[in-house]
Design a protein around this motif. Structure first.
Motif, PDB file in Angstrom:
ATOM      1  N   THR A   1      63.523  50.977 -59.446  1.00 55.62           N
ATOM      2  CA  THR A   1      62.142  51.388 -59.689  1.00 55.62           C
ATOM      3  C   THR A   1      61.717  50.873 -61.061  1.00 55.62           C
ATOM      4  O   THR A   1      62.542  50.399 -61.851  1.00 55.62           O
ATOM      5  CB  THR A   1      61.987  52.916 -59.668  1.00 55.62           C
ATOM      6  N   ALA A   2      60.435  51.039 -61.358  1.00 52.03           N
ATOM      7  CA  ALA A   2      59.943  50.637 -62.679  1.00 52.03           C
ATOM      8  C   ALA A   2      60.517  51.503 -63.787  1.00 52.03           C
ATOM      9  O   ALA A   2      60.506  51.109 -64.954  1.00 52.03           O
ATOM     10  CB  ALA A   2      58.411  50.699 -62.701  1.00 52.03           C
ATOM     11  N   ALA A   3      61.042  52.674 -63.450  1.00 54.14           N
ATOM     12  CA  ALA A   3      61.659  53.549 -64.456  1.00 54.14           C
ATOM     13  C   ALA A   3      63.001  53.026 -64.926  1.00 54.14           C
ATOM     14  O   ALA A   3      63.488  53.432 -65.985  1.00 54.14           O
ATOM     15  CB  ALA A   3      61.805  54.958 -63.900  1.00 54.14           C
TER      16      ALA A   3
ATOM     17  N   GLY B   1      63.324  49.756 -74.548  1.00 53.88           N
ATOM     18  CA  GLY B   1      63.381  50.468 -73.283  1.00 53.88           C
ATOM     19  C   GLY B   1      62.957  51.915 -73.423  1.00 53.88           C
ATOM     20  O   GLY B   1      62.253  52.461 -72.564  1.00 53.88           O
ATOM     21  N   MET B   2      63.368  52.565 -74.514  1.00 50.10           N
ATOM     22  CA  MET B   2      62.971  53.959 -74.740  1.00 50.10           C
ATOM     23  C   MET B   2      61.456  54.096 -74.860  1.00 50.10           C
ATOM     24  O   MET B   2      60.871  55.057 -74.362  1.00 50.10           O
ATOM     25  CB  MET B   2      63.647  54.489 -76.009  1.00 50.10           C
ATOM     26  N   VAL B   3      60.827  53.151 -75.538  1.00 47.53           N
ATOM     27  CA  VAL B   3      59.367  53.183 -75.671  1.00 47.53           C
ATOM     28  C   VAL B   3      58.705  52.977 -74.310  1.00 47.53           C
ATOM     29  O   VAL B   3      57.703  53.620 -73.976  1.00 47.53           O
ATOM     30  CB  VAL B   3      58.898  52.107 -76.674  1.00 47.53           C
ATOM     31  N   TYR B   4      59.296  52.105 -73.505  1.00 52.86           N
ATOM     32  CA  TYR B   4      58.718  51.774 -72.201  1.00 52.86           C
ATOM     33  C   TYR B   4      58.951  52.866 -71.149  1.00 52.86           C
ATOM     34  O   TYR B   4      58.157  53.012 -70.213  1.00 52.86           O
ATOM     35  CB  TYR B   4      59.328  50.457 -71.704  1.00 52.86           C
ATOM     36  N   GLY B   5      60.003  53.659 -71.289  1.00 52.63           N
ATOM     37  CA  GLY B   5      60.423  54.576 -70.237  1.00 52.63           C
ATOM     38  C   GLY B   5      59.334  55.439 -69.629  1.00 52.63           C
ATOM     39  O   GLY B   5      59.180  55.486 -68.400  1.00 52.63           O
ATOM     40  N   PRO B   6      58.533  56.174 -70.426  1.00 52.18           N
ATOM     41  CA  PRO B   6      57.477  56.996 -69.834  1.00 52.18           C
ATOM     42  C   PRO B   6      56.462  56.178 -69.040  1.00 52.18           C
ATOM     43  O   PRO B   6      55.999  56.617 -67.978  1.00 52.18           O
ATOM     44  CB  PRO B   6      56.827  57.660 -71.053  1.00 52.18           C
ATOM     45  N   VAL B   7      56.118  54.995 -69.552  1.00 53.72           N
ATOM     46  CA  VAL B   7      55.197  54.127 -68.817  1.00 53.72           C
ATOM     47  C   VAL B   7      55.829  53.676 -67.505  1.00 53.72           C
ATOM     48  O   VAL B   7      55.192  53.664 -66.446  1.00 53.72           O
ATOM     49  CB  VAL B   7      54.815  52.900 -69.681  1.00 53.72           C
ATOM     50  N   GLY B   8      57.111  53.306 -67.580  1.00 49.47           N
ATOM     51  CA  GLY B   8      57.810  52.887 -66.369  1.00 49.47           C
ATOM     52  C   GLY B   8      57.847  53.986 -65.331  1.00 49.47           C
ATOM     53  O   GLY B   8      57.685  53.731 -64.126  1.00 49.47           O
TER      54      GLY B   8
ATOM     55  N   LEU C   1      55.654  56.449 -64.916  1.00 50.86           N
ATOM     56  CA  LEU C   1      54.323  56.608 -64.323  1.00 50.86           C
ATOM     57  C   LEU C   1      54.018  55.457 -63.369  1.00 50.86           C
ATOM     58  O   LEU C   1      53.408  55.651 -62.308  1.00 50.86           O
ATOM     59  CB  LEU C   1      53.274  56.699 -65.420  1.00 50.86           C
ATOM     60  N   ARG C   2      54.437  54.255 -63.731  1.00 50.78           N
ATOM     61  CA  ARG C   2      54.254  53.114 -62.818  1.00 50.78           C
ATOM     62  C   ARG C   2      55.050  53.318 -61.536  1.00 50.78           C
ATOM     63  O   ARG C   2      54.573  52.996 -60.442  1.00 50.78           O
ATOM     64  CB  ARG C   2      54.706  51.823 -63.512  1.00 50.78           C
ATOM     65  N   ALA C   3      56.252  53.839 -61.673  1.00 49.67           N
ATOM     66  CA  ALA C   3      57.084  54.075 -60.492  1.00 49.67           C
ATOM     67  C   ALA C   3      56.458  55.127 -59.578  1.00 49.67           C
ATOM     68  O   ALA C   3      56.510  55.007 -58.345  1.00 49.67           O
ATOM     69  CB  ALA C   3      58.481  54.504 -60.922  1.00 49.67           C
TER      70      ALA C   3
END
Length: 438
Positions: free
Chosen positions: A286-288, A404-411, A413-415
């Motif tokens: 997944t995007a997460a 990756g930690m910065v991206y995680g919440p966005v990932g 929500l995208r997932a």
């Protein structure tokens, strides 16, 4: 040092990392039995990463050096007796009926190796379910039907993602306990018994996790990952009880990575179902990028159930082999960490005050977790320093982990958005198929 020069130096150090043999040594009184690790050749001179057992149970690891011409068993047994003291433990107890779920995608060769080890378990009553996740070929289904027939059940889950695959497996479970492992492991024959017996002894236990060690250390990437701590959580059994939070874990229960990993975990089936299984917007595929196992740990603990870690439940994991694999893994670790935290707070908002209270320490912990560590300052690092933060960790991988930690919440929500779109598409397709059949 200029950035390009520093990067070149990191690459040079990485390429200089040599292969390490993997072996296991079983001590029984004055006797010792030395065996190569799963899929490894017989032990010879050179550096050896050794799992030490007593009475068949894992009690520690060591990194030994066997001189040329010396007897490997004699050299390593002497070290093991000096460093790994005698252990006293009772039998594992009677394990309940268990379902083992293995999620896979287009890796039939690895899956067959894992299934062979699972079918050799000494557990008295268990079943195996293979979940084929978003397959593009019939390779996995044909393998299961051709080679394993009535011994393994096959389930197809079209929604991509490890959590979705695990939830499909959970739906098919018939056992009181459900154990999860990956298609890139070799399970010790006692793995399932040791992992699931604690459920019979503790009615309040919701989850158990076990020991993960490297099956091979033949490439620089594999050695570096294991020197970074690998997946192992040490050799001391421990029970985490939300009614009595551990004093040495101020971030409990949000540092779920300390509890175990998805390649070696089991849940009481009713408990995992009661929390809704895993969040399908988390996990590999997944995007997460990850975090589905950590999500499961925290949800079970937050509901008041205990979690038990046992080093006696062992699987051998085939680590990724290349630098590019490590880059992907480092970014995925960081993303999965913050993605699972986002998922927990979205699905269990009542945990937000506790999370905010721990946030300052959590940020400090994240900085420590992803800190750059120089190879020379760390003494070169060594496989087996489990859960220590003195091993080398290159700047490039540290940077990717933090990104990756910065991206995680966005990932995450995208997932979630992608999952809803997939479900809508599949619902529409089923409706269209049903209409055409009329």
């Amino acid at each position: 040092m200029a950035r390009s020069a520093r990067a070149q130096e990191e690459i040079r150090r990485f390429l200089d990392i040599g292969a390490v043999q993997v072996a296991e040594l079983d001590l029984d009184g004055d006797e010792a039995v030395l065996r190569p690790g799963p899929g490894s050749p017989p032990v010879t001179h050179g550096e050896v990463f050794v799992l030490v057992r007593r009475g068949g149970r894992p009690v520690g690891t060591l990194l030994g050096q066997v001189p040329e011409g010396a007897d490997p068993k004699a050299v390593l047994a002497e070290r093991a007796r000096a460093e790994c003291g005698a252990a006293v433990f009772g039998g594992p107890g009677e394990p309940p009926f268990t379902t083992v779920v293995v999620a896979t995608r287009e890796r039939a060769g690895q899956l067959a190796r894992a299934l062979d080890s699972l079918l050799a378990q000494d557990h008295p009553r268990f079943e195996i379910v293979v979940v084929d996740n978003a397959p593009v070929t019939d390779e996995t289904r044909e393998l299961v039907e051709r080679k394993y027939a009535e011994r393994v059940r096959y389930v197809c889950e079209p929604v991509p993602g490890l959590a979705a695959a695990h939830n499909a497996g959970l739906d098919a479970v018939r056992g009181e306990v459900v154990a999860f492992t990956d298609d890139d492991v070799v399970a010790d024959p006692r793995w399932l018994t040791e992992l699931t017996a604690p459920f019979g002894a503790d009615a309040g236990l919701g989850c158990s996790t076990g020991l993960i060690l490297p099956a091979r250390l033949t490439t620089p990437a594999q050695v570096l990952l294991e020197s970074h701590g690998g997946f192992a959580k040490g050799f001391t059994p421990r029970t985490y009880d939300p009614a009595h939070p551990p004093g040495d874990e101020p971030l409990f229960p949000f540092t779920a990575g300390r509890f175990g990993s998805g390649a070696n975990m089991a849940f009481r089936t009713a408990v995992l179902r009661s929390v809704g299984g895993f969040d399908p917007a988390t996990g590999a595929g997944t995007a997460a990028r990850g975090g589905d196992d950590l999500y499961g740990f925290v949800r079970v603990l937050a509901q008041g159930h205990r979690l038990h870690y046992t080093p006696y439940a062992l699987v051998w994991h085939h680590h990724r082999e290349t630098w590019r694999d490590l880059e992907t893994q480092a970014y995925g670790y960081g993303a999965g960490l913050t993605a699972y935290l986002t998922a927990v707070l979205v699905n269990r908002p009542a945990l937000l005050p506790a999370f905010l209270a721990r946030l300052p320490r959590g940020l400090a912990h994240a900085r420590t977790l992803t800190a750059v560590r120089d190879t020379d300052a760390a003494g070169g690092g060594a496989p087996g320093d489990h859960d220590e933060r003195t091993h080398p960790w290159p700047r490039r991988l540290s940077r990717l982990q933090r990104r990756g930690m910065v991206y995680g919440p966005v990932g995450y929500l995208r997932a979630r958005y992608a999952l809803r779109a997939t479900v809508r598409e599949q619902t529409a397709q089923r409706a269209k198929t049903a209409q055409g059949a009329r």
